[in-house]
Design an enzyme around this catalytic site. Structure first.
Site, PDB file in Angstrom:
ATOM      1  N   GLY A   1      -8.283 -10.274  -1.565  1.00 48.07           N
ATOM      2  CA  GLY A   1      -7.021 -10.900  -0.655  1.00 48.07           C
ATOM      3  C   GLY A   1      -6.337 -12.105  -1.126  1.00 48.07           C
ATOM      4  O   GLY A   1      -5.196 -12.175  -1.402  1.00 48.07           O
TER       5      GLY A   1
ATOM      6  N   LYS B   1     -17.385 -19.268   0.429  1.00 50.65           N
ATOM      7  CA  LYS B   1     -18.700 -19.184   0.706  1.00 50.65           C
ATOM      8  C   LYS B   1     -19.611 -18.370  -0.237  1.00 50.65           C
ATOM      9  O   LYS B   1     -19.390 -17.247  -0.815  1.00 50.65           O
ATOM     10  CB  LYS B   1     -18.966 -18.686   1.961  1.00 50.65           C
ATOM     11  CG  LYS B   1     -18.539 -19.751   3.134  1.00 50.65           C
ATOM     12  CD  LYS B   1     -19.089 -19.151   4.409  1.00 50.65           C
ATOM     13  CE  LYS B   1     -18.834 -20.171   5.549  1.00 50.65           C
ATOM     14  NZ  LYS B   1     -19.356 -19.582   6.937  1.00 50.65           N
TER      15      LYS B   1
ATOM     16  N   GLY C   1     -12.237  -4.985   0.081  1.00 49.46           N
ATOM     17  CA  GLY C   1     -13.913  -4.541   0.014  1.00 49.46           C
ATOM     18  C   GLY C   1     -14.352  -3.754  -1.028  1.00 49.46           C
ATOM     19  O   GLY C   1     -15.488  -3.984  -1.494  1.00 49.46           O
TER      20      GLY C   1
ATOM     21  N   ARG D   1       0.792  -1.122  -0.098  1.00 49.06           N
ATOM     22  CA  ARG D   1      -0.157  -0.031  -0.008  1.00 49.06           C
ATOM     23  C   ARG D   1       0.923   1.282  -0.080  1.00 49.06           C
ATOM     24  O   ARG D   1       0.403   2.334  -0.758  1.00 49.06           O
ATOM     25  CB  ARG D   1      -0.908  -0.085   1.257  1.00 49.06           C
ATOM     26  CG  ARG D   1      -2.258  -1.065   1.197  1.00 49.06           C
ATOM     27  CD  ARG D   1      -2.956  -1.266   2.289  1.00 49.06           C
ATOM     28  NE  ARG D   1      -4.337  -1.867   1.876  1.00 49.06           N
ATOM     29  CZ  ARG D   1      -5.063  -2.310   2.724  1.00 49.06           C
ATOM     30  NH1 ARG D   1      -4.768  -2.093   4.070  1.00 49.06           N
ATOM     31  NH2 ARG D   1      -6.218  -2.941   2.293  1.00 49.06           N
TER      32      ARG D   1
HETATM   33  P1  ADP Z   1     -11.002 -13.503  -1.662  1.00 46.39           P
HETATM   34  O1  ADP Z   1     -10.201 -13.238  -0.540  1.00 46.39           O
HETATM   35  O2  ADP Z   1      -9.863 -13.439  -2.861  1.00 46.39           O
HETATM   36  O3  ADP Z   1     -12.096 -12.583  -2.001  1.00 46.39           O
HETATM   37  P2  ADP Z   1     -12.250 -15.714  -0.465  1.00 46.39           P
HETATM   38  O4  ADP Z   1     -11.812 -15.041   0.927  1.00 46.39           O
HETATM   39  O5  ADP Z   1     -13.642 -15.585  -0.866  1.00 46.39           O
HETATM   40  O6  ADP Z   1     -11.295 -15.025  -1.755  1.00 46.39           O
HETATM   41  O7  ADP Z   1     -11.931 -16.953  -0.664  1.00 46.39           O
HETATM   42  C1  ADP Z   1     -10.832 -17.586  -0.448  1.00 46.39           C
HETATM   43  C2  ADP Z   1     -10.823 -18.895   0.417  1.00 46.39           C
HETATM   44  O8  ADP Z   1     -11.680 -19.941  -0.128  1.00 46.39           O
HETATM   45  C3  ADP Z   1      -9.494 -19.627   0.656  1.00 46.39           C
HETATM   46  O9  ADP Z   1      -9.357 -19.413   2.075  1.00 46.39           O
HETATM   47  C4  ADP Z   1      -9.610 -21.013   0.371  1.00 46.39           C
HETATM   48  O10 ADP Z   1      -8.870 -21.857   1.003  1.00 46.39           O
HETATM   49  C5  ADP Z   1     -10.990 -21.201   0.416  1.00 46.39           C
HETATM   50  N1  ADP Z   1     -11.643 -22.235  -0.466  1.00 46.39           N
HETATM   51  C6  ADP Z   1     -11.630 -22.286  -1.915  1.00 46.39           C
HETATM   52  N2  ADP Z   1     -12.173 -23.576  -2.231  1.00 46.39           N
HETATM   53  C7  ADP Z   1     -12.529 -24.329  -1.252  1.00 46.39           C
HETATM   54  C8  ADP Z   1     -13.201 -25.634  -0.986  1.00 46.39           C
HETATM   55  N3  ADP Z   1     -13.462 -26.349  -2.160  1.00 46.39           N
HETATM   56  N4  ADP Z   1     -13.212 -25.909   0.215  1.00 46.39           N
HETATM   57  C9  ADP Z   1     -13.026 -24.996   1.251  1.00 46.39           C
HETATM   58  N5  ADP Z   1     -12.263 -23.955   1.168  1.00 46.39           N
HETATM   59  C10 ADP Z   1     -12.097 -23.509  -0.050  1.00 46.39           C
END
Ligand code: ADP
Ligand code: MG
Length: 398
Positions: A356, A198, A379, A37
């Site tokens: 992230g 999720k 965000g 940053r």
């Molecule tokens: P970002 O930070 O890029 O927005 P998210 O925080 O939504 O991404 O998602 C990342 C997380 O999702 C990671 O910690 C990853 O381990 C988890 N993840 C991805 N696929 C699976 C899966 N099939 N089962 C459990 N966790 C998962």
């Protein structure tokens, strides 16, 4: 999207520039553990200082919630910032009021100073007009270079922009142009990859994207929720069974909008969530055992996704396809990221990614620099993918 940039500045020598930046860096044992940053602010700060402006940096640091917290003072970031910038940086112990005004009056053309944490004032997060007026009194013009804070209507990101001539800084400008190119006015076909843990955290993203893109790739844990909604047994996988109807209505909306949804048809599963577990295997989605969990998209599906992306001109990506932190469940994410990077380098694809964990995954794949644009704004990037208007961006457009 019309906004003024530093190209629209007239003569600024000796003028006071209030520059909203993101200095909210992670600290470990008193040192900055990731200076991304800080580095992002350099083009704007050096340009303004070189043009002779008095550069006054406004930023928040941590969540002091209106209190004066010495452990969240931006004085802690001043030395590290000086090192990254390679020029002297002053610290001014307030961002509004008499003390700040007196300190700033002693600065000269080309000087750079960090003002104290804006969140030491309760009015910051309330977008308080009085606080904004007190900040505005310290400057002659306003520059917002903190896209990552633009989803919040705070005094230093929103109200202040209406009180002084307002400009987008270089990092903000690059971010807005990239996002506009990827989702505002993209070259078609457009593919979106949405992964992560999720569905519930990205419902608005999915709902917005089905109306905007030609291909929607759903991966990660959220794919399990969609597979289950379609009646597939996902065993012990991370899955939000209560979101069945929501998932089905998103698939319906995609159908109506002619958006092709890609769900994995082969997957990588294991009985325990560990690195290279003995129970690791690849199977068809219809063959997941009751005691198994889906941890990555399978190789055949990845190949099909790569083929789909090859037909596209634009790609927007948020969320890894699998549990990428644990090998070998990074394989699908890494493979698809490399395909996207190669297409981008060949000039056939505009690729924009953010989030992230997504940024971490692209770095792990060694391709972050080969994407057209990688956003580090968590965000704000997501809200923008949801189609929301960001208050800090809107304020620049007036
Ligand atoms: P970002 O930070 O890029 O927005 P998210 O925080 O939504 O991404 O998602 C990342 C997380 O999702 C990671 O910690 C990853 O381990 C988890 N993840 C991805 N696929 C699976 C899966 N099939 N089962 C459990 N966790 C998962
Ligand atoms: Mg995350």
């Amino acid at each position: 999207m019309a906004f003024k940039t530093l190209d629209d500045l007239g003569h600024v020598s000796g003028k006071r520039a209030l520059v909203r930046v993101d200095l909210n860096v992670p600290m470990q044992d008193g040192a900055v553990s990731d200076d991304t940053r800080l580095r992002a602010t350099l083009p704007t700060v050096t340009e303004l200082a070189d043009k002779g402006a008095i550069v006054l940096l406004l930023a928040h640091f941590g969540r002091p919630k209106g209190d004066n917290r010495p452990d969240m003072s931006l004085s802690l970031v001043t030395r590290p910032y000086e090192q990254v910038l390679g020029r002297p940086v002053r610290f001014v112990g307030a961002c509004a009021g008499e003390l700040a005004a007196q300190n700033i009056a002693m600065l000269r053309a080309g000087d750079i100073a960090i003002l104290e944490n804006t969140r030491f004032h309760a009015g910051e997060e309330r977008n308080d007009a009085e606080l904004a007026r007190a900040m505005a009194a310290l400057g002659d013009f306003y520059v917002n270079d903190a896209f990552s804070a633009a989803h919040r209507a705070h005094a230093s990101t929103e109200a202040l922009a209406h009180l002084l001539p307002a400009f987008a800084g270089r990092a903000m400008e690059a971010e807005l142009k990239a996002l506009q190119k990827a989702l505002g006015d993209p070259e078609r076909p457009v593919a979106a990859v949405v992964g992560g843990a999720k569905v519930s955290s990205k419902l608005d993203v999915l709902t917005h994207l089905v109306t905007k893109v030609d291909h929607l790739v759903i991966g990660g844990g959220m794919a399990n929720t969609f597979l289950a909604a379609r009646g597939i047994d996902v065993g012990k996988s991370l899955c939000e069974h209560d979101l069945r109807d929501t998932a089905l209505s998103i698939l319906d909306a995609a159908d109506r909008a002619n958006c092709i949804v890609h769900l994995p048809y082969d997957v990588v599963v294991a009985k325990e969530f560990a690195a290279n577990p003995p129970s690791l295997r690849t199977c068809n989605v219809h063959e997941v055992g009751a005691d198994e969990m889906i941890l990555d998209v399978g190789p055949a599906a990845v190949e099909a996704l790569a083929d789909a992306i090859k037909t596209c001109r634009t790609l927007i990506w948020n969320g890894p396809l699998g549990a990428f932190e644990t090998p070998p469940f990074d394989a699908a994410t890494v493979a698809l990221a490399r395909t996207a990077a190669a297409l981008t380098q060949e000039g056939s694809l505009v690729s924009v990614a953010g989030g992230g964990d997504t940024v971490a995954a692209l770095n792990q794949a060694g391709v972050a620099d080969d994407f057209t644009f990688v956003s580090t704004a968590g965000g704000a990037f997501l809200e923008w993918m949801e189609g929301k208007e960001l208050p800090g961006v809107k304020a620049l457009q007036n």
